[in-house]
Design a protein around this motif. Structure first.
Motif, short mmCIF file in Angstrom:
data_model
loop_
_atom_site.label_atom_id
_atom_site.label_comp_id
_atom_site.label_asym_id
_atom_site.label_seq_id
_atom_site.Cartn_x
_atom_site.Cartn_y
_atom_site.Cartn_z
N ILE A 82 0.89 -1.17 0.00
CA ILE A 82 0.00 0.00 0.00
C ILE A 82 0.92 1.21 0.00
CG2 ILE A 82 -1.75 1.33 1.25
CD1 ILE A 82 -2.67 -1.28 2.55
N ALA A 83 0.74 2.10 -0.98
CA ALA A 83 1.58 3.28 -1.09
C ALA A 83 0.69 4.53 -1.16
CB ALA A 83 2.45 3.20 -2.34
N ALA A 85 -0.14 8.51 -2.51
CA ALA A 85 -0.30 9.01 -3.87
C ALA A 85 1.05 9.26 -4.56
CB ALA A 85 -1.13 10.28 -3.88
N GLN A 86 2.09 9.52 -3.77
CA GLN A 86 3.43 9.73 -4.32
C GLN A 86 4.20 8.41 -4.46
OE1 GLN A 86 2.22 11.72 -1.65
NE2 GLN A 86 1.55 13.13 -3.26
N ARG A 87 3.49 7.31 -4.24
CA ARG A 87 4.04 5.95 -4.36
C ARG A 87 5.05 5.61 -3.28
NH1 ARG A 87 2.37 2.72 -9.22
NH2 ARG A 87 0.84 4.09 -10.11
N LYS A 88 4.97 6.29 -2.15
CA LYS A 88 5.82 5.95 -1.00
C LYS A 88 5.09 4.87 -0.20
CE LYS A 88 8.05 7.65 3.09
NZ LYS A 88 7.83 8.48 4.26
N PRO A 89 5.71 3.68 -0.05
CA PRO A 89 5.04 2.57 0.66
C PRO A 89 4.74 2.90 2.12
CG PRO A 89 6.92 1.77 -0.58
CD PRO A 89 6.99 3.28 -0.60
N LYS A 90 3.56 2.49 2.55
CA LYS A 90 3.19 2.59 3.96
C LYS A 90 3.76 1.38 4.68
CE LYS A 90 -1.01 5.27 3.30
NZ LYS A 90 -1.19 6.23 4.38
N VAL A 91 4.10 1.56 5.95
CA VAL A 91 4.75 0.50 6.72
C VAL A 91 3.69 -0.40 7.37
CG1 VAL A 91 6.32 -0.03 8.60
CG2 VAL A 91 6.76 1.95 7.15
N VAL A 121 -4.66 6.17 -2.26
CA VAL A 121 -3.51 5.27 -2.16
C VAL A 121 -3.44 4.41 -3.42
CG1 VAL A 121 -3.50 5.19 0.36
CG2 VAL A 121 -4.76 3.45 -0.92
N VAL A 122 -2.31 3.76 -3.58
CA VAL A 122 -2.11 2.81 -4.66
C VAL A 122 -1.81 1.47 -4.00
CG1 VAL A 122 -0.65 2.19 -6.63
CG2 VAL A 122 -1.21 4.59 -6.20
N PRO A 157 -2.62 -5.73 -11.64
CA PRO A 157 -2.10 -6.01 -10.31
C PRO A 157 -1.89 -4.78 -9.42
CG PRO A 157 -0.32 -6.07 -11.87
CD PRO A 157 -1.58 -5.81 -12.66
N VAL A 158 -1.97 -3.58 -10.02
CA VAL A 158 -1.79 -2.34 -9.28
C VAL A 158 -2.97 -1.43 -9.58
CG1 VAL A 158 -0.31 -0.32 -8.95
CG2 VAL A 158 0.73 -2.54 -9.44
N GLN A 159 -3.58 -0.90 -8.50
CA GLN A 159 -4.74 -0.04 -8.70
C GLN A 159 -4.73 1.13 -7.73
OE1 GLN A 159 -8.55 -1.94 -9.40
NE2 GLN A 159 -7.54 -3.94 -9.44
N ALA A 160 -5.22 2.26 -8.21
CA ALA A 160 -5.41 3.42 -7.35
C ALA A 160 -6.72 3.22 -6.59
CB ALA A 160 -5.47 4.68 -8.19
#
Length: 163
Positions: A82-83, A85-91, A121-122, A157-160
């Motif tokens: 889970i990232a 909007a800036q594609r930074k992954p959440k921990v 999120v993405v 495999p990837v969705q907003a």
């Protein structure tokens, strides 16, 4: 007697045939008390063992034999992200896993979140897609009064997501 033997043989053969579909269920639900999203994956045990065996350089994994927390955590982290909007992954914090029938429940938590923590999120969800072309990963999202289901396939495999 011959009919009973034939019936037994057919039932025995069916018991050893893999399930005819490849799907996983992921539930993401907000826990207001802990200010966290609880992330639960339900995966068929045989499929997960196949994936973990592949991740373990071909060394056979049997989930009933011993705990494989480190390997499961590593595999899920690679396949599910889970990232923002800036594609930074959440921990995500790994909690553990447990069997249920012919499946395994795997638990993670996304701590320190508000109910709108999954706004814009993405999500990448490729669990078991490297093994099965027909793999479908369903994700049920729930926060406050909002619910949403998202379907992930090999071609998507990837969705907003916004909840």
């Amino acid at each position: 007697m011959a009919g009973g033997a034939l019936c037994f043989l057919l039932v025995s053969l069916v018991a050893f045939v893999a399930h005819p579909f490849h799907t996983s269920l992921t539930q993401i639900q907000y826990d207001a008390k802990n200010q966290a999203f609880e992330v639960s994956f339900r995966v068929f045990t045989d499929d997960l063992e196949t994936a973990l065996t592949k991740e373990n350089n071909g060394n056979k994994i049997h989930l009933q034999d011993q705990k494989h927390d480190r390997l499961i955590e590593k595999y899920i982290r690679k396949q599910f992200i889970i990232a923002d909007a800036q594609r930074k992954p959440k921990v995500l914090t790994y909690i553990g896993y447990e069997p249920e029938g012919d499946a395994q429940w795997i638990y993670f938590e996304l701590p320190g979140q508000s109910p709108d923590g999954l706004k814009n999120v993405v999500i990448k969800h490729t669990l078991l897609m490297d093994l099965f072309d027909d793999q479908v990963n369903l994700v049920n999202l729930q926060s406050s009064q909002q619910k949403k289901t998202i379907v992930f396939r090999n071609n998507q495999p990837v969705q907003a997501v916004s909840l």
